[in-house]
Design a protein around this motif. Sequence first.
Motif, PDB file in Angstrom:
ATOM      1  N   VAL A   4       2.711  -7.849  -4.317  1.00 35.11           N
ATOM      2  CA  VAL A   4       3.376  -6.615  -4.728  1.00 35.11           C
ATOM      3  C   VAL A   4       2.861  -5.495  -3.842  1.00 35.11           C
ATOM      4  CG1 VAL A   4       3.732  -7.345  -7.120  1.00 35.11           C
ATOM      5  CG2 VAL A   4       1.661  -6.098  -6.518  1.00 35.11           C
ATOM      6  N   VAL A   5       3.629  -4.426  -3.775  1.00 29.82           N
ATOM      7  CA  VAL A   5       3.248  -3.253  -2.990  1.00 29.82           C
ATOM      8  C   VAL A   5       3.020  -2.097  -3.953  1.00 29.82           C
ATOM      9  CG1 VAL A   5       3.974  -1.629  -1.209  1.00 29.82           C
ATOM     10  CG2 VAL A   5       4.578  -4.048  -0.996  1.00 29.82           C
ATOM     11  N   LYS A   6       1.904  -1.430  -3.769  1.00 31.40           N
ATOM     12  CA  LYS A   6       1.568  -0.250  -4.569  1.00 31.40           C
ATOM     13  C   LYS A   6       1.349   0.918  -3.617  1.00 31.40           C
ATOM     14  CE  LYS A   6       0.884  -2.531  -8.535  1.00 31.40           C
ATOM     15  NZ  LYS A   6       1.224  -2.184  -9.882  1.00 31.40           N
ATOM     16  N   LYS A   7       1.883   2.071  -3.995  1.00 35.73           N
ATOM     17  CA  LYS A   7       1.637   3.294  -3.228  1.00 35.73           C
ATOM     18  C   LYS A   7       0.486   4.020  -3.914  1.00 35.73           C
ATOM     19  CE  LYS A   7       4.151   7.295  -3.120  1.00 35.73           C
ATOM     20  NZ  LYS A   7       5.393   8.064  -2.913  1.00 35.73           N
ATOM     21  N   VAL A   8      -0.646   4.113  -3.223  1.00 33.06           N
ATOM     22  CA  VAL A   8      -1.832   4.744  -3.781  1.00 33.06           C
ATOM     23  C   VAL A   8      -2.345   5.807  -2.828  1.00 33.06           C
ATOM     24  CG1 VAL A   8      -2.503   2.675  -5.077  1.00 33.06           C
ATOM     25  CG2 VAL A   8      -3.437   3.051  -2.786  1.00 33.06           C
ATOM     26  N   MET A  16       0.444   2.486   1.489  1.00 33.82           N
ATOM     27  CA  MET A  16       1.188   1.409   0.846  1.00 33.82           C
ATOM     28  C   MET A  16       0.300   0.174   0.990  1.00 33.82           C
ATOM     29  SD  MET A  16       3.872   2.948  -0.167  1.00 33.82           S
ATOM     30  CE  MET A  16       5.099   1.763  -0.616  1.00 33.82           C
ATOM     31  N   VAL A  17      -0.069  -0.411  -0.129  1.00 32.81           N
ATOM     32  CA  VAL A  17      -0.987  -1.546  -0.120  1.00 32.81           C
ATOM     33  C   VAL A  17      -0.267  -2.750  -0.703  1.00 32.81           C
ATOM     34  CG1 VAL A  17      -3.223  -2.427  -0.880  1.00 32.81           C
ATOM     35  CG2 VAL A  17      -2.936   0.025  -0.425  1.00 32.81           C
ATOM     36  N   GLU A  18      -0.295  -3.855   0.039  1.00 33.51           N
ATOM     37  CA  GLU A  18       0.351  -5.090  -0.400  1.00 33.51           C
ATOM     38  C   GLU A  18      -0.717  -6.136  -0.696  1.00 33.51           C
ATOM     39  OE1 GLU A  18       3.760  -8.273   1.048  1.00 33.51           O
ATOM     40  OE2 GLU A  18       3.035  -6.757   2.428  1.00 33.51           O
ATOM     41  N   ALA A  19      -0.657  -6.701  -1.903  1.00 32.29           N
ATOM     42  CA  ALA A  19      -1.625  -7.734  -2.287  1.00 32.29           C
ATOM     43  C   ALA A  19      -1.078  -8.487  -3.494  1.00 32.29           C
ATOM     44  CB  ALA A  19      -2.977  -7.118  -2.619  1.00 32.29           C
ATOM     45  N   LEU A  33      -8.159  -4.017   2.985  1.00 32.55           N
ATOM     46  CA  LEU A  33      -8.246  -2.660   3.520  1.00 32.55           C
ATOM     47  C   LEU A  33      -9.452  -2.463   4.435  1.00 32.55           C
ATOM     48  CD1 LEU A  33      -7.277  -0.832   0.215  1.00 32.55           C
ATOM     49  CD2 LEU A  33      -5.818  -1.257   2.217  1.00 32.55           C
ATOM     50  N   ASN A  34     -10.285  -3.486   4.550  1.00 39.97           N
ATOM     51  CA  ASN A  34     -11.458  -3.468   5.434  1.00 39.97           C
ATOM     52  C   ASN A  34     -12.421  -2.314   5.154  1.00 39.97           C
ATOM     53  OD1 ASN A  34     -10.736  -5.820   6.950  1.00 39.97           O
ATOM     54  ND2 ASN A  34      -9.145  -4.570   7.897  1.00 39.97           N
ATOM     55  N   LEU A  35     -12.537  -1.942   3.889  1.00 42.09           N
ATOM     56  CA  LEU A  35     -13.501  -0.930   3.475  1.00 42.09           C
ATOM     57  C   LEU A  35     -14.669  -1.662   2.823  1.00 42.09           C
ATOM     58  CD1 LEU A  35     -11.057   1.734   2.011  1.00 42.09           C
ATOM     59  CD2 LEU A  35     -12.193   1.752   4.240  1.00 42.09           C
ATOM     60  N   THR A  36     -15.663  -1.962   3.614  1.00 43.69           N
ATOM     61  CA  THR A  36     -16.741  -2.843   3.157  1.00 43.69           C
ATOM     62  C   THR A  36     -17.928  -2.105   2.554  1.00 43.69           C
ATOM     63  OG1 THR A  36     -17.645  -2.916   5.395  1.00 43.69           O
ATOM     64  CG2 THR A  36     -16.105  -4.683   4.757  1.00 43.69           C
ATOM     65  N   PHE A  66      -5.498  -5.952  -8.945  1.00 38.05           N
ATOM     66  CA  PHE A  66      -4.615  -5.096  -8.155  1.00 38.05           C
ATOM     67  C   PHE A  66      -3.345  -4.762  -8.931  1.00 38.05           C
ATOM     68  CE2 PHE A  66      -1.238  -4.589  -4.912  1.00 38.05           C
ATOM     69  CZ  PHE A  66      -1.715  -3.424  -4.323  1.00 38.05           C
ATOM     70  N   GLY A  67      -2.820  -5.720  -9.671  1.00 34.68           N
ATOM     71  CA  GLY A  67      -1.602  -5.501 -10.446  1.00 34.68           C
ATOM     72  C   GLY A  67      -1.751  -4.468 -11.545  1.00 34.68           C
ATOM     73  N   GLN A  68      -2.975  -4.115 -11.909  1.00 38.42           N
ATOM     74  CA  GLN A  68      -3.200  -3.099 -12.933  1.00 38.42           C
ATOM     75  C   GLN A  68      -3.081  -1.683 -12.403  1.00 38.42           C
ATOM     76  OE1 GLN A  68      -7.009  -5.138 -14.189  1.00 38.42           O
ATOM     77  NE2 GLN A  68      -6.306  -4.412 -16.185  1.00 38.42           N
ATOM     78  N   LEU A  69      -3.083  -1.525 -11.084  1.00 39.23           N
ATOM     79  CA  LEU A  69      -2.915  -0.194 -10.505  1.00 39.23           C
ATOM     80  C   LEU A  69      -1.504   0.309 -10.746  1.00 39.23           C
ATOM     81  CD1 LEU A  69      -4.600  -0.432  -6.996  1.00 39.23           C
ATOM     82  CD2 LEU A  69      -5.505   0.658  -9.050  1.00 39.23           C
ATOM     83  N   ASN A  70      -1.376   1.612 -10.860  1.00 34.94           N
ATOM     84  CA  ASN A  70      -0.072   2.254 -10.949  1.00 34.94           C
ATOM     85  C   ASN A  70       0.227   2.938  -9.624  1.00 34.94           C
ATOM     86  OD1 ASN A  70       0.424   1.761 -13.803  1.00 34.94           O
ATOM     87  ND2 ASN A  70      -1.255   3.191 -14.155  1.00 34.94           N
ATOM     88  N   ASP A  71       1.500   3.011  -9.271  1.00 36.02           N
ATOM     89  CA  ASP A  71       1.879   3.788  -8.097  1.00 36.02           C
ATOM     90  C   ASP A  71       1.356   5.205  -8.283  1.00 36.02           C
ATOM     91  OD1 ASP A  71       3.158   1.905  -6.477  1.00 36.02           O
ATOM     92  OD2 ASP A  71       5.083   2.200  -7.470  1.00 36.02           O
TER      93      ASP A  71
END
Length: 160
Positions: A4-8, A16-19, A33-36, A66-71
């Motif tokens: 799914v794609v979420k706009k955060v 736009m994040v797809e996961a 996102l490579n934020l380690t 990830f699916g719990q995030l809201n746009d």
Amino acid sequence: MTKVVKKVQLNGVEKMVEASPESRLLDVIRLELNLTGTKEGCGEGECGACSILINDTLINSCLVLFGQLNDGDKILTVEGLGDAKHLTSLQECFITEGGTQCGMCTPGMLIAAHALLIKNPKPTREEIAEALAGNLCRCTGYKKIIDSVEKAAKIMRGES
């Protein structure tokens, strides 16, 4: 696996994040996102190493899918606090006051302290300790970490 794609808003930047909706937010942050900076300590929400802010609320990213995030959700990771050229007062104080040890807990401690200082710019030592209670440090007795937050709060208030 369906993605799914979420706009955060990630660290102040719209993305736009797809996961996969079943992916832990911790894994999306680190692997997609490579934020380690956000660390995985226990993977069970007990240590606070993976702490981030979602809409200014402190959460353990290992417990959120990830699916719990809201746009439109605002996500702040440790990378969003400052950068190598422009550290925040909080980051500077962790360095100068010795609030960092091995570094494993430091990102979560910084995020938890930042969350506290958003809500309470003049915390007592007890309030600082309480705000950091969800973050475990295996290297220290927490005194230097609390000193770091206390000093940063003073600087942010213009008292130091």
